[in-house]
Design a protein around this motif. Structure first.
Motif, PDB file in Angstrom:
ATOM      1  N   TRP A 357       9.237   3.214  10.966  1.00  0.00           N
ATOM      2  CA  TRP A 357       7.818   2.959  10.447  1.00  0.00           C
ATOM      3  C   TRP A 357       7.007   4.089  11.014  1.00  0.00           C
ATOM      4  N   ARG A 361       4.898   6.870   8.753  1.00  0.00           N
ATOM      5  CA  ARG A 361       3.646   7.416   8.945  1.00  0.00           C
ATOM      6  C   ARG A 361       3.168   8.696   9.056  1.00  0.00           C
ATOM      7  N   SER A 364       4.600  11.151   6.687  1.00  0.00           N
ATOM      8  CA  SER A 364       3.500  11.221   5.296  1.00  0.00           C
ATOM      9  C   SER A 364       2.316  11.737   5.388  1.00  0.00           C
ATOM     10  N   PRO A 371       0.334   7.676  -2.060  1.00  0.00           N
ATOM     11  CA  PRO A 371       0.031   6.252  -1.191  1.00  0.00           C
ATOM     12  C   PRO A 371       1.392   5.424  -1.159  1.00  0.00           C
ATOM     13  N   ARG A 374       3.775   6.704   1.566  1.00  0.00           N
ATOM     14  CA  ARG A 374       2.821   6.581   2.939  1.00  0.00           C
ATOM     15  C   ARG A 374       3.319   5.135   3.227  1.00  0.00           C
ATOM     16  N   ARG A 375       3.078   4.214   2.448  1.00  0.00           N
ATOM     17  CA  ARG A 375       3.210   2.646   2.609  1.00  0.00           C
ATOM     18  C   ARG A 375       4.621   2.518   2.678  1.00  0.00           C
ATOM     19  N   TRP A 376       5.678   2.812   1.859  1.00  0.00           N
ATOM     20  CA  TRP A 376       6.599   1.892   1.588  1.00  0.00           C
ATOM     21  C   TRP A 376       7.903   3.274   2.127  1.00  0.00           C
ATOM     22  N   SER A 432       5.974  -1.286  -5.278  1.00  0.00           N
ATOM     23  CA  SER A 432       5.181   0.070  -5.433  1.00  0.00           C
ATOM     24  C   SER A 432       5.229   0.268  -6.823  1.00  0.00           C
TER      25      SER A 432
END
Lengths: 454, 413
Positions: A357, A361, A364, A371, A374-376, A432
């Motif tokens: 994770w 981050r 990304s 987005p 970046r998130r998933w 997403s």
């Protein structure tokens, strides 16, 4: 979705559950009525895993459980450590079928990689490759080092050896599962930046991990074997394996494209010949057949006009291939070992997810990803499967002293990642908004052939 | 030859089979019974060239069992149908009785011969080994293959009641031999079973198992009918059926055939399922027949010089009886006349499948005898049945033309 439709699906699932129970009853009856260790049980086991996995996936679908996880759970429940409907001998005898399934998954994986998509995601891929592989490996080695006093097989080792073993654990930590990625994408029909990135990253990282493993083996040898000299022999073997495999794969890809163009019939038999026979020959010649098939699929997709048809033919077998592969993997899982090692394995699993994770981050941010990514972006990188176990097996073979404990721990962590990874990835695709919208989730229509995000 | 080369050979055979038996248009080559692979297998087998060793044949036993099970499944699924036309019940019953009559005559003659050649044995009703051998030979020699009838009818472009009746009888006579295999297999207690049971119970159990799995398949297919999942469900259920039969030493042919019958009887998607499954017959038949041919070992069959003529003679007599009975109840057949007797001697894949199943279940004298007799019957049929069928159809006035050796025919899936 109408309530009538919901009701109908509910009834159908109820009927399937009853049929599954009947099938389990039949297998239990057969187990008690026949001798163990006599005739092969593999045929019935194969059929049972296929049917039970398919039905279980359908029944568990409303709970949001990915099909792959349902197949794994089916295998675990039916396997030698639980209901014993599929015994050890049958699991072993199904290995050639597994090789066939894996070769098809590799061909599909290669064929899903389109140069145009790779170029569009090149920036994200480059940063992710660097950070997810190097940083996660170092972080995981650090975690292992920190946990080594409580790991039974590592505690008695001297610090230099623990350092070497930690680096090897770091390599195990950066392996991912192309089969799980492809399986989830095949079920969800997802398309979008997350699906494209995950697929491209996971497929390419398979090659990169093999290279990193050779480097780490070379570097750690003096640490692990006191008195051993620094040797570049591993690179020679690596060159033979990687370069030779890519060259062979490219040739195979061209041959397959020519076959599709000029003959184009009975591809199932061609796939069977590749999966059952060629894998054995290539194994004997010490080539990496997984890499060969990925390269072959890539060549068919990008250097010929046959890519879409090729993918379509493999997809036709997908429903059988994924069930057999993951249900057998579930039956393979050593549940007593998992029960014994779960605290340490859980700590290592959670650490790996955390490191993945964090690295996601960071990469990304550096690549300025969209987005959703970046998130998933990390969620699709949690699954692990065959490559991790292969590396652990190799380490066990080369270092019998602590290798057995190392491999056992690897099996335990891979089991956890194998179960949780597909759920995380599917959730990420759903959240997403990349999952294809099916009118009827029970009967999804096949995604258009050649859709790279399947 | 090692196992990998042999596997490649079988895959190549399957490929050739798929080319020869296409779904759309095709040109029919080769022998009427479609039994050329038996000859090829015999040539490469241990008896002749020795390219395939007995040990290698053992490696492929599971594959052979799967092939047999699938062939039986296809026969069961197709039972009572000629393409999309349902065979009238009267003809189905007549065909089944014809198969049973042939089987009974051949079994009786063979059993009497075996008893005469080996007079020192148990009393005749307890002579299990000879009953299994004679019964197996009877089952293997019972059929008239639909392949040969269709082959001749296509070449002569024959259309009419006699052609139709022959096709119907050839399709319907498979019932007896496939069910008889199950009964004969239970006469020797299956080694795989932990529980002792009466042979009748075991026989009924095999039929029930096949039919139940057929019903289960029909239910699963009806809930999720898509061509993709159809393959998965069919493959899974058939593997369960075949696997359980292998595990318990029961007859794969009976279980597979009954599964096909069960599916055939209750599934509303039967035509779609047939369209998916029947094209697999070619790719399966060739490797299975190749393996059957490779297993033929005439040296292992005692009293060969007595057994073969007796079996062939009994089969000719039986088919004569069948022809006579058929002519009594069906006036159009009378126009075909005596050539029908050699015409009905055609046999092939089903006979060889039964021979192979016995060779796998009863390795040694019994299995070898049944397989050799199946091969001899196929050879005799190949030599005289096509001429008989041609003559019969011409005499019946249904042969439009003799189109030479390689006509183009339409095969509807």
């Amino acid at each position: 979705m109408s309530s009538t439709g919901e009701h109908r699906r509910g009834v159908n699932r109820g009927v399937e559950l009853v049929l599954l129970a009947a099938l389990v009853g039949l297998m239990l009856l057969a187990s008690s009525a026949t001798h163990e260790g006599g005739r092969s049980h593999a045929l019935a086991a194969l059929g049972f895993l296929l049917l039970a996995g398919t039905v279980a996936a359908n029944v568990l679908e409303p709970l949001g459980i990915p099909h792959l996880t349902a197949y794994l759970l089916t295998g675990m429940a039916a396997g030698p450590y639980a209901l014993h409907l599929v015994d050890h001998q049958a699991v072993e005898e199904l290995n050639p079928i597994n090789a066939l399934a894996l070769s098809l998954i590799a061909l599909a994986g290669g064929a899903e990689l389109r140069v145009s998509k790779l170029i569009s995601a090149a920036r994200s891929l480059l940063w992710a490759t660097l950070i997810q592989n190097v940083l996660v490996m170092i972080l995981m080695a650090g975690v292992f080092l920190a946990l080594s006093p409580v790991l039974p097989f590592a505690a008695p080792l001297p610090l230099t050896v623990v350092l070497g073993v930690a680096l090897l654990w770091g390599v195990v930590g950066i392996t991912r599962s192309p089969s799980a990625t492809l399986g989830v994408l095949s079920q969800t029909g997802a398309k979008g930046p997350l699906a494209t990135f995950t697929l491209a990253f996971v497929m390419t990282s398979d090659v990169i991990v093999v290279v990193i493993l050779a480097v780490v083996f070379t570097v750690t040898r003096p640490l692990l074997e006191p008195g051993a000299a620094f040797s570049l022999r591993a690179f020679q073997e690596l060159g033979h394996e990687v370069v030779g495999s890519i060259a062979l794969g490219s040739t195979l890809g061209l041959l397959l494209a020519a076959y599709l163009r000029f003959v184009g019939r009975q591809l199932v038999l061609v796939f069977v010949a590749l999966g059952l026979v060629m894998t054995q020959v290539l194994d004997y010649l010490r080539f990496d057949w997984l890499l060969i098939f990925i390269a072959a699929g890539f060549v068919v997709q990008n250097l010929s006009a046959q890519g879409d048809r090729f993918l379509e033919e493999i997809e036709r077998l997908g429903e059988i291939v994924y069930v057999i592969f993951f249900a057998t993997a579930g039956a393979h899982l050593d549940l007593p070992l998992l029960a014994q090692l779960w605290p340490a394995a859980l700590a290592l699993t959670l650490s790996r997810a955390g490191c993945t994770w964090f690295a996601s981050r960071l990469s990304s941010r550096l690549a300025d990803d969209p987005p959703a990514l970046r998130r998933w972006g990390w969620a699709g990188l949690v699954s692990q499967a065959g490559l991790a176990l292969g590396i652990a097996g190799k380490i066990q073979k080369e270092h019998p002293g602590y290798g057995a404990g190392f491999a056992a721990m690897a099996v335990a962590t891979v089991a956890m990642n194998e179960l949780v990874g597909p759920i995380l990835f599917k959730t990420a695709l759903d959240r997403s908004g990349e999952t294809a919208s099916h009118g009827d989730t029970e009967e999804p229509s096949p995604a258009p052939a050649g859709d790279p995000a399947r | 030859m090692n196992a990998l080369w042999a596997l490649m050979g079988l895959i190549a055979a399957a490929f050739v089979g798929s080319v020869l038996v296409g779904r759309q248009r095709q040109t029919r080559h080769g022998l009427a019974s479609g039994s050329e692979p038996v000859l090829a297998g015999f040539l490469i087998g241990p008896t002749m060239l020795g390219l395939v060793t007995p040990g290698l044949l053992e490696v492929f036993t599971p594959l052979a069992q799967v092939g047999l099970g699938w062939l039986a499944l296809i026969v069961g699924l197709d039972y009572g149908w000629i393409d999309r036309r349902r065979i009238p019940t009267r003809r189905t019953v007549g065909g089944a009785l014809a198969g049973l009559l042939t089987m009974a005559v051949v079994t009786a003659a063979t059993f009497a011969l075996l008893r005469r050649l080996q007079p020192t044995g148990p009393v005749w009703w307890q002579d299990t080994a000879n009953w299994i051998e004679a019964g197996g030979i009877g089952a293997a020699c019972a059929e008239t293959t639909r392949h040969a009838v269709r082959w001749v009818a296509d070449r002569l472009k024959a259309r009419g009641p006699v052609t139709e009746l022959l096709l119907d009888l050839a399709d319907a006579d498979d019932l007896g031999p496939f069910l008889a295999c199950g009964a004969l297999f239970t006469l020797q207690p299956p080694a795989g079973l932990r529980w002792a049971a009466h042979p009748g119970v075991l026989w009924a159990g095999q039929i029930a198992l096949g039919v139940a799995i057929g019903f289960l398949t029909a239910l699963l297919v009806s809930k999720r009918f898509r061509s993709r999942s159809l393959w998965g469900v069919l493959f899974g259920t058939s593997m369960v059926a075949i696997g359980l039969a292998v595990r318990a030493d029961l007859a794969v042919l009976t279980v597979g055939f009954c599964m096909g019958l069960g599916l055939n009887a209750v599934s509303s998607h039967r035509h779609a399922i047939r369209a998916v499954v029947v094209p697999a017959e070619g790719p399966l038949r060739l490797p299975a027949l190749l393996l059957a041919g490779a297993r033929i070992d005439v040296a292992q069959v005692p009293f060969l010089a007595w057994v073969i003529p007796t079996v062939l003679g009994a089969r000719i007599v039986a088919k004569g009886l069948v022809t006579g009975c058929a002519m009594l109840v069906s006036p159009p057949l009378r126009r075909a006349g005596a050539p029908l007797v050699p015409g009905l001697l055609a046999c092939g894949p089903n006979s060889m499948s039964i021979g192979l199943a016995f060779a796998l279940r009863f390795p040694g004298r019994i299995g070898d005898s049944v397989l050799v007799c199946a091969a001899a019957t196929t050879l005799l049929g190949e030599l005289i049945s096509t001429a008989g069928l041609r003559a019969a159809l011409r005499r019946a006035g249904e042969a439009a033309a003799d189109t030479g050796s390689q006509p183009v025919v339409e095969v509807t899936a």
